[in-house]
Design an enzyme around this catalytic site. Sequence first.
Site, mmCIF file in Angstrom:
data_model
loop_
_atom_site.group_PDB
_atom_site.id
_atom_site.type_symbol
_atom_site.label_atom_id
_atom_site.label_comp_id
_atom_site.label_asym_id
_atom_site.label_seq_id
_atom_site.Cartn_x
_atom_site.Cartn_y
_atom_site.Cartn_z
ATOM 1 C CD GLU A 1 -11.068 3.804 0.409
ATOM 2 O OE1 GLU A 1 -10.732 4.998 0.260
ATOM 3 O OE2 GLU A 1 -10.456 2.857 -0.127
ATOM 4 C CE LYS B 1 -4.346 -1.793 1.624
ATOM 5 N NZ LYS B 1 -4.093 -3.251 1.702
ATOM 6 C CB SER C 1 0.281 -8.308 -1.065
ATOM 7 O OG SER C 1 -0.504 -9.171 -0.265
HETATM 8 C C1 LIG Z 1 -4.964 -4.288 1.252
HETATM 9 C C2 LIG Z 1 -4.235 -5.536 1.042
HETATM 10 C C3 LIG Z 1 -4.540 -6.411 -0.016
HETATM 11 C C4 LIG Z 1 -5.701 -6.207 -0.953
HETATM 12 O O1 LIG Z 1 -5.634 -5.108 -1.772
HETATM 13 P P1 LIG Z 1 -5.316 -5.194 -3.339
HETATM 14 O O2 LIG Z 1 -5.670 -3.851 -3.835
HETATM 15 O O3 LIG Z 1 -6.130 -6.281 -3.931
HETATM 16 O O4 LIG Z 1 -3.859 -5.483 -3.449
HETATM 17 C C5 LIG Z 1 -3.749 -7.519 -0.196
HETATM 18 N N1 LIG Z 1 -2.730 -7.806 0.627
HETATM 19 C C6 LIG Z 1 -2.411 -6.997 1.663
HETATM 20 C C7 LIG Z 1 -1.285 -7.367 2.566
HETATM 21 C C8 LIG Z 1 -3.155 -5.844 1.918
HETATM 22 O O5 LIG Z 1 -2.836 -5.058 2.957
#
Ligand SMILES: *Cc1c(COP(=O)(O)O)cnc(C)c1O
Length: 431
Positions: A130, A108, A399
């Site tokens: 949000e 993010k 992620s």
């Molecule tokens: C917010 C989040 C996601 C989901 O968001 P995407 O926009 O689909 O990437 C996935 N993994 C983590 C660790 C997150 O914090």
Amino acid sequence: MKQEGYYDDFGGVFVPSLLSERFNQKGYYNEFGGAFVPEVLTATFDELNIAFDEAKKDPQFWKDYANILQNYSCRPTPLTFAENLTRHFGGASIYIKREDLNHTGAHKANNVLGQGLIVKRMGKQRVIAETGAGQHGVATATMAAKFGLDCTIYMGEVDVERQRPNVFWMERLGAEVIAVRDGTRILKDAINAAFRDWVTNMDTTHYVLGTACGPHPFPEMVSTFQSIIGFEARRQILSQVNQLPKRVYACVGGGSNALGIFLGFVNDPDVELIGVEAGGKGLNTGYHASRLCSEDASVGIAQGYKTFFLQNTDGQMRETHSVAAGLDYIGVSPILSSFHRSGRIHFTAATDTEVIDALTLAVQKEGLIPALESSHAFVQAFKDAPHLSKHDCIIINQSGRGDKDIFTIADAFDDPKWKSFIKEKAEAYHA
Ligand SMILES: *Cc1c(COP(=O)(O)O)cnc(C)c1O
């Protein structure tokens, strides 16, 4: 686009993946996307479109972007060879892209820092956002603290109660957290409240949307910022093993981390791209958040854009469920919907139980702690790896990191020592 300095380790400089060059009509990805916004916001969207279009062409902008990511958020993130997992499954070599090592613990940061620089270009002093699980709220509040901006975060009242640690940090970071009491008091209600704020304060305020969804230019802007993941991963795999991956895996909530890594490989026709949605308790139970591989979703227009939504036959949004709060989303990026239609990206789902098992294996075999969201991608990669050749390699996008999930994971394991710890804490407060 040539600039100096950044990413010399990789023999080059960051070149963002420009989606506008792939699709004919601005803001549309074949039939998906668009910008269905109230008339009062037209001027604000025009202003944002101009600022982003100018930034895209400005080498200094990308230099500043790369610089803050390198010096504030730990980029380039490593591509880690998971040798123990590779041996365990006995098939393809498994590589992990480490977005968990970004500041605030997930991809993010790539998006909020990029939007922060756009805010500076527009000369605005305030940001709003949000948040559902709270991760995007924490990332935005962090960016606002760093850039000296006022910050208001909208969050459904139910989520405020569920996500106290994130609310605690947003408030410490100086953000005002507003608990939204409308509707079902969750993410979609927070989005509506944020749009209402924007309409009232558009002269001073930018809305930092958290994923590759919403009206144009957000899907394009967010995925452009996230494309740094795939840009690095492609260079890293070529330099480490001198070949492209057979498959790349990413979890799909709104779609930003998935697009981020996929855009690095979308022009390599032999690389298969696999997005993994939240299968929850199972696709046939109704308790899931799968829009691209379940029968429960259909194409519609809501929240300012056209895509697949989890909705019933008269357009009412359905409840979503996932063990991973960050995947609990009714819509999905229109860019992913388009790649789904064309067949360039394949989608599947992982259930909550499979996710906990994959997470356990990743922790024990590699000492990695993937977020519950990211663990969805691990599930499908673990299913496929044994069937692939030893000469192939695959990449999983991690992620984010799982420390934030300690309450959920401890519950899933029903850990008695954790329970008594929480109980003693609670009793100490009551004494
Ligand atoms: C917010 C989040 C996601 C989901 O968001 P995407 O926009 O689909 O990437 C996935 N993994 C983590 C660790 C997150 O914090």
